[in-house]
Design an enzyme around this catalytic site. Structure first.
Site, PDB file in Angstrom:
ATOM      1  N   ARG A  39      -7.242  83.712 -54.638  1.00 50.06           N
ATOM      2  CA  ARG A  39      -8.107  84.414 -55.608  1.00 50.06           C
ATOM      3  C   ARG A  39      -7.348  84.665 -56.902  1.00 50.06           C
ATOM      4  NH1 ARG A  39     -10.676  87.314 -51.409  1.00 50.06           N
ATOM      5  NH2 ARG A  39     -11.089  85.658 -49.952  1.00 50.06           N
ATOM      6  N   TYR A  53     -17.890  80.977 -40.091  1.00 49.02           N
ATOM      7  CA  TYR A  53     -18.913  81.529 -40.993  1.00 49.02           C
ATOM      8  C   TYR A  53     -20.310  81.026 -40.627  1.00 49.02           C
ATOM      9  CZ  TYR A  53     -15.516  83.711 -44.074  1.00 49.02           C
ATOM     10  OH  TYR A  53     -14.530  84.524 -44.578  1.00 49.02           O
ATOM     11  N   ASP A  70     -15.282  77.789 -53.798  1.00 46.24           N
ATOM     12  CA  ASP A  70     -15.204  78.598 -52.581  1.00 46.24           C
ATOM     13  C   ASP A  70     -15.226  77.665 -51.382  1.00 46.24           C
ATOM     14  OD1 ASP A  70     -15.376  81.626 -51.788  1.00 46.24           O
ATOM     15  OD2 ASP A  70     -16.573  80.536 -50.335  1.00 46.24           O
ATOM     16  N   ARG A  83     -18.780  87.442 -64.614  1.00 48.28           N
ATOM     17  CA  ARG A  83     -19.603  87.698 -63.426  1.00 48.28           C
ATOM     18  C   ARG A  83     -20.781  88.632 -63.705  1.00 48.28           C
ATOM     19  NH1 ARG A  83     -21.493  87.733 -59.594  1.00 48.28           N
ATOM     20  NH2 ARG A  83     -20.485  88.517 -57.713  1.00 48.28           N
ATOM     21  N   ARG A 139     -11.976  89.135 -59.024  1.00 47.69           N
ATOM     22  CA  ARG A 139     -12.527  90.397 -59.550  1.00 47.69           C
ATOM     23  C   ARG A 139     -11.487  91.358 -60.090  1.00 47.69           C
ATOM     24  NH1 ARG A 139     -15.923  91.530 -54.329  1.00 47.69           N
ATOM     25  NH2 ARG A 139     -14.066  90.434 -53.589  1.00 47.69           N
TER      26      ARG A 139
HETATM   27  O1  CP3 Z   1      -7.921  81.475 -55.557  1.00 47.75           O
HETATM   28  C1  CP3 Z   1      -8.721  81.120 -56.446  1.00 47.75           C
HETATM   29  O2  CP3 Z   1      -8.754  81.601 -57.602  1.00 47.75           O
HETATM   30  C2  CP3 Z   1      -9.650  79.985 -56.156  1.00 47.75           C
HETATM   31  C3  CP3 Z   1     -10.948  80.364 -55.761  1.00 47.75           C
HETATM   32  C4  CP3 Z   1     -11.197  80.774 -54.336  1.00 47.75           C
HETATM   33  C5  CP3 Z   1     -12.230  81.677 -54.002  1.00 47.75           C
HETATM   34  N1  CP3 Z   1     -12.374  81.669 -52.666  1.00 47.75           N
HETATM   35  C6  CP3 Z   1     -13.027  82.429 -54.981  1.00 47.75           C
HETATM   36  C7  CP3 Z   1     -13.782  83.607 -54.526  1.00 47.75           C
HETATM   37  C8  CP3 Z   1     -10.636  80.308 -53.143  1.00 47.75           C
HETATM   38  C9  CP3 Z   1      -9.450  79.422 -52.917  1.00 47.75           C
HETATM   39  C10 CP3 Z   1     -11.418  80.873 -52.096  1.00 47.75           C
HETATM   40  C11 CP3 Z   1     -11.200  80.542 -50.684  1.00 47.75           C
HETATM   41  C12 CP3 Z   1     -11.968  81.257 -49.679  1.00 47.75           C
HETATM   42  N2  CP3 Z   1     -13.258  81.709 -49.717  1.00 47.75           N
HETATM   43  C13 CP3 Z   1     -11.462  81.519 -48.380  1.00 47.75           C
HETATM   44  C14 CP3 Z   1     -10.119  81.089 -47.886  1.00 47.75           C
HETATM   45  C15 CP3 Z   1      -9.068  82.007 -48.378  1.00 47.75           C
HETATM   46  C16 CP3 Z   1      -9.157  83.358 -47.778  1.00 47.75           C
HETATM   47  O3  CP3 Z   1      -9.413  84.287 -48.535  1.00 47.75           O
HETATM   48  O4  CP3 Z   1      -8.960  83.463 -46.562  1.00 47.75           O
HETATM   49  C17 CP3 Z   1     -12.473  82.199 -47.671  1.00 47.75           C
HETATM   50  C18 CP3 Z   1     -12.372  82.725 -46.248  1.00 47.75           C
HETATM   51  C19 CP3 Z   1     -13.593  82.299 -48.514  1.00 47.75           C
HETATM   52  C20 CP3 Z   1     -14.921  82.892 -48.212  1.00 47.75           C
HETATM   53  C21 CP3 Z   1     -15.183  84.005 -49.098  1.00 47.75           C
HETATM   54  N3  CP3 Z   1     -15.598  83.893 -50.401  1.00 47.75           N
HETATM   55  C22 CP3 Z   1     -15.048  85.396 -48.799  1.00 47.75           C
HETATM   56  C23 CP3 Z   1     -14.581  85.956 -47.481  1.00 47.75           C
HETATM   57  C24 CP3 Z   1     -15.418  86.100 -49.957  1.00 47.75           C
HETATM   58  C25 CP3 Z   1     -15.497  87.569 -50.148  1.00 47.75           C
HETATM   59  C26 CP3 Z   1     -14.124  87.947 -50.595  1.00 47.75           C
HETATM   60  C27 CP3 Z   1     -14.009  89.304 -51.176  1.00 47.75           C
HETATM   61  O5  CP3 Z   1     -12.976  89.501 -51.840  1.00 47.75           O
HETATM   62  O6  CP3 Z   1     -14.902  90.147 -50.988  1.00 47.75           O
HETATM   63  C28 CP3 Z   1     -15.709  85.139 -50.960  1.00 47.75           C
HETATM   64  C29 CP3 Z   1     -16.100  85.415 -52.343  1.00 47.75           C
HETATM   65  C30 CP3 Z   1     -15.143  84.945 -53.380  1.00 47.75           C
HETATM   66  N4  CP3 Z   1     -14.522  83.717 -53.387  1.00 47.75           N
HETATM   67  C31 CP3 Z   1     -14.788  85.650 -54.564  1.00 47.75           C
HETATM   68  C32 CP3 Z   1     -13.950  84.801 -55.282  1.00 47.75           C
HETATM   69  C33 CP3 Z   1     -13.371  85.053 -56.645  1.00 47.75           C
HETATM   70  C34 CP3 Z   1     -15.312  87.012 -54.984  1.00 47.75           C
HETATM   71  C35 CP3 Z   1     -16.744  86.779 -55.354  1.00 47.75           C
HETATM   72  C36 CP3 Z   1     -17.290  87.628 -56.463  1.00 47.75           C
HETATM   73  O7  CP3 Z   1     -16.990  87.382 -57.629  1.00 47.75           O
HETATM   74  O8  CP3 Z   1     -18.113  88.509 -56.149  1.00 47.75           O
END
Ligand code: CP3
Length: 319
Positions: free
Chosen positions: A2, A127, A51, A15, A6
């Site tokens: 990430r 998921y 994602d 966003r 956020r």
């Molecule tokens: O790292 C980066 O900047 C690249 C972008 C990236 C995101 N998700 C953006 C994101 C990457 C590499 C991911 C991978 C991802 N997504 C994983 C594997 C890594 C990990 O965290 O274990 C998983 C399991 C997901 C699924 C996912 N997407 C989850 C569990 C969530 C909620 C996370 C939270 O912080 O609440 C997301 C949403 C997500 N993916 C966000 C971002 C920036 C937040 C979304 C928002 O803006 O509301």
């Protein structure tokens, strides 16, 4: 982990105007978010803004992201019978916006390595089956143990999609790829080998020799040897395992990515410095270490601490 997210005011501003999926599927915006994070933080590589769940969009299971709750799947797969309703996925046809994002980032950052990524079959399956995040993976493991043939069919399909999706990103110019098996640490080692490893291996084998691959999971202290066998040139670690012990177990031929606890970014600078140094000490200057967080940055993290951490890594590893 990430890198763009956020915790960044620039990201939150974008966003406010766009939904998360709208952002991921719009190459101009996704590239802008990716590039802004790289420039602001001074990191050595760009992870493309996307994602791991995007391949579920064309599967037509009703993927959405609820504010603050993470991803939700309206029509989860719970039984072998549910599998028949899954739409087949053509990665290149339905996920081409990620290729476009990669090309745009390349244009903006010609000299910066670009990391493409995908979810590993187990984490994607979790998921799809749970319908969202889970503590115990009870539906996932129920399907795995009760309907092993259906499990195998699902995992085979997910491995195929992952392989195609990674190949597409490499073709678009990703310099390396990261496979996220974030929740695989929920499995017993024997079950990993039996139910997961063949599929992860298939996904990683398809990209082998094209671009280097990082194979990442959390809670994997009992699994890293098996993950290494499944594939990947670099193993990504979370903070629950000692970096040097893990590297000794895996041998010098593999690279290691990791492994600062992202919560340390909430500490003061002295503690942050101590912890960054400890990780570099554990790596001991061996070639093939990629400094990284052990998992995602919390939204509450001060951006200045992330910038300071990057500076510390650069300063300490120059010596
Ligand atoms: O790292 C980066 O900047 C690249 C972008 C990236 C995101 N998700 C953006 C994101 C990457 C590499 C991911 C991978 C991802 N997504 C994983 C594997 C890594 C990990 O965290 O274990 C998983 C399991 C997901 C699924 C996912 N997407 C989850 C569990 C969530 C909620 C996370 C939270 O912080 O609440 C997301 C949403 C997500 N993916 C966000 C971002 C920036 C937040 C979304 C928002 O803006 O509301």
């Amino acid at each position: 982990m990430r890198q763009a997210g956020r915790y960044m005011p620039e990201y939150r501003a974008i966003r406010e105007r766009h939904g998360f999926l709208a952002l991921c599927t719009n190459p101009e915006l996704a590239a802008e978010v990716t590039v802004t994070a790289v420039k602001r933080l001074g990191v050595d590589a760009a992870i493309i803004f996307a994602d791991i769940l995007l391949p579920l969009i064309p599967m037509n299971v009703g993927l959405s992201y609820e504010a603050g709750d993470g991803p939700a799947i309206a029509r989860p797969i719970r039984t072998g019978a549910d599998l028949d309703s899954l739409a087949p996925v053509d990665a290149a046809a339905s996920l081409g916006f990620v290729s476009d994002s990669i090309r745009l980032v390349r244009r903006e950052l010609p000299a910066c390595p670009i990391i493409g990524f995908a979810g590993a079959p187990f984490t994607l399956a979790s998921y799809l089956i749970e319908g969202g995040a889970s503590r115990d993976f009870r539906y996932t493991k129920s399907l795995m143990y009760r309907e092993p043939a259906a499990w195998d069919r699902l995992m085979t399909a997910l491995a195929r999609i992952t392989a195609d999706y990674l190949a597409m990103q490499a073709a678009a110019g990703a310099d390396l790829i990261q496979l996220f098996d974030s929740w695989v640490g929920a499995l017993a080692p024997a079950d990993y080998r039996r139910f997961v490893m063949p599929h992860t291996r298939a996904a990683l084998a398809s990209i082998k020799g094209r671009v280097p691959a990082i194979h990442f999971g959390t809670g994997t202290a009992g699994l890293i040897e098996a993950m290494r066998e499944a594939g990947g040139d670099i193993i990504g670690l979370d903070w629950r395992v000692d970096l040097r012990d893990a590297w000794d177990r895996l041998g010098p031929e593999v690279g290691i990515q990791g492994n600062l606890d992202p919560m340390v970014l909430l500490a003061d600078r002295d503690e942050l410095r101590r912890q960054v140094r400890a990780i570099l000490d554990r790596a001991g200057g061996r070639p093939g270490h990629i400094f990284n967080l052990g998992h995602g940055i919390l939204p509450q993290t001060p951006v200045d601490n992330v910038i300071a951490m990057v500076e510390m890594v650069h300063e300490m590893s120059r010596r």
